[in-house]
Design an enzyme around this catalytic site. Structure first.
Site, PDB file in Angstrom:
ATOM      1  N   GLY A  86      -1.536   1.982  10.884  1.00 23.38           N
ATOM      2  CA  GLY A  86      -0.971   0.771   9.344  1.00 23.38           C
ATOM      3  C   GLY A  86      -1.094  -0.039  10.058  1.00 23.38           C
ATOM      4  O   GLY A  86      -1.820  -1.038  10.391  1.00 23.38           O
ATOM      5  N   LEU A  87       0.329  -0.989   9.503  1.00 24.85           N
ATOM      6  CA  LEU A  87       0.078  -2.609   9.598  1.00 24.85           C
ATOM      7  C   LEU A  87      -0.725  -2.990   7.860  1.00 24.85           C
ATOM      8  O   LEU A  87      -1.394  -4.077   8.787  1.00 24.85           O
ATOM      9  CB  LEU A  87       0.236  -3.201   9.972  1.00 24.85           C
ATOM     10  CG  LEU A  87       1.279  -3.163  11.572  1.00 24.85           C
ATOM     11  CD1 LEU A  87       0.305  -3.331  12.947  1.00 24.85           C
ATOM     12  CD2 LEU A  87       2.578  -3.416  11.227  1.00 24.85           C
ATOM     13  N   CYS A  88      -0.870  -2.103   7.009  1.00 29.09           N
ATOM     14  CA  CYS A  88      -1.671  -2.077   6.269  1.00 29.09           C
ATOM     15  C   CYS A  88      -1.099  -2.028   4.449  1.00 29.09           C
ATOM     16  O   CYS A  88      -2.052  -1.952   3.485  1.00 29.09           O
ATOM     17  CB  CYS A  88      -2.862  -1.809   6.426  1.00 29.09           C
ATOM     18  SG  CYS A  88      -2.846  -0.065   5.803  1.00 29.09           S
ATOM     19  N   GLY A  89       0.276  -3.216   4.533  1.00 20.12           N
ATOM     20  CA  GLY A  89       1.045  -2.797   3.141  1.00 20.12           C
ATOM     21  C   GLY A  89       1.375  -1.453   2.472  1.00 20.12           C
ATOM     22  O   GLY A  89       1.299  -0.509   3.802  1.00 20.12           O
TER      23      GLY A  89
END
Length: 283
Positions: A86-89
């Site tokens: 994750g951590l990709c908007g």
């Protein structure tokens, strides 16, 4: 109002987070440039492959091939390409919403998931996961795409799927990644190749043998192209998300520093007032 100790602890914690997001932004920027170079290099080949398929299919006439066979779509599979992390908007969320919207009105659907995020989402909702491919790494190879394509072609040829759709993220630019869905199987020769009908191709050994080689290569190329597009989009989205997180952390640090200075000033003012009051009481 929070105490000075609490404010200092929060500022230190956010500063540590800011260092992490800044480092992740730099790493994603480097990976994004490599992925973008791969996509830009693959696009002309993918376009030429579609053009060649359209010309050959139009010139071959009514040659039969299992990958061109159109059946009633009772059993439909969706090849969904998401990220492992994750951590990709909204990158993964947009793809998952696209897939969910497409399958909501179908009775018999199977998911072929590339990436942990898509697999975990549909597995939690008890969808049939026909196959999963996770941990492909940061550098996509043609061999990985060929493995996926062989599974899809084998299942379609065996009658397990009547149609296969490919859902991936198209890399437009650093700020825009657009979810796309195309029909992977049965293969649909690109429309609009009218000039190809006027060309009299000579097939060696024959048109059927040529299509037997060309069509699997076309499916492999489309899967490979989708993987490259999605990888570039993932890294771009992560770089943008980490940049926003770094800026938000800086804003939070500024607000907390201002609150800390106000609390410190209030504490100093209170101490001065107590000293002045004590001195006045002694007079």
């Amino acid at each position: 109002m929070a105490s000075l100790r609490d404010l200092r602890r929060r500022i230190k914690s956010i500063q540590s987070t800011q260092k992490i997001t800044k480092a992740m932004k730099a790493v994603s920027a480097a990976k994004m440039r490599r992925a973008q170079d791969q996509v830009l290099a693959a696009r002309p080949y993918a376009k030429r492959m579609r053009d060649v398929l359209g010309r050959v299919a139009n010139s071959a006439g009514n040659v039969r091939n299992p990958l061109l066979e159109v059946r009633e779509p009772k059993k439909v599979a969706y090849l969904l390409v998401t990220a492992d992390r994750g951590l990709c908007g909204g990158f993964n969320g947009n793809l998952i919403r696209k897939a969910s919207h497409e399958i909501k009105d179908r009775d018999a659907t199977s998911m072929i998931c590339v990436g942990r995020k898509g697999r975990d989402f549909f597995r939690r909702r008890n969808y049939h996961i026909a196959q999963q491919y996770v941990g492909l790494g940061e550098t996509i190879s043609l061999g990985q795409a060929q493995e996926i394509a062989r599974f899809v072609i084998g299942q379609y040829g065996a009658g397990e799927f009547d149609a296969v759709y490919l859902i991936y993220s198209e890399f437009v630019n650093v700020l825009i990644q657009r979810p796309q869905m195309i029909q992977l199987l049965p293969v649909q020769p690109p429309a609009g190749a009218e000039e190809a009908k006027k060309v009299d191709y000579i097939f060696e050994p024959d048109a059927e043998e040529v299509l037997n080689v060309l069509l699997p290569r076309y499916v492999e190329n489309m899967v490979y192209y989708a993987l490259l597009e999605s990888k570039a989009g993932e890294q771009s989205a992560r770089m943008t998300a980490m940049d926003s997180a770094t800026k938000n952390a800086a804003d939070m640090i500024d607000r907390l520093t201002l609150s800390m200075n106000r609390a410190r000033q209030a504490a100093i003012t209170k101490e001065i007032s107590e000293i002045v009051g004590g001195a006045a009481a002694l007079e």
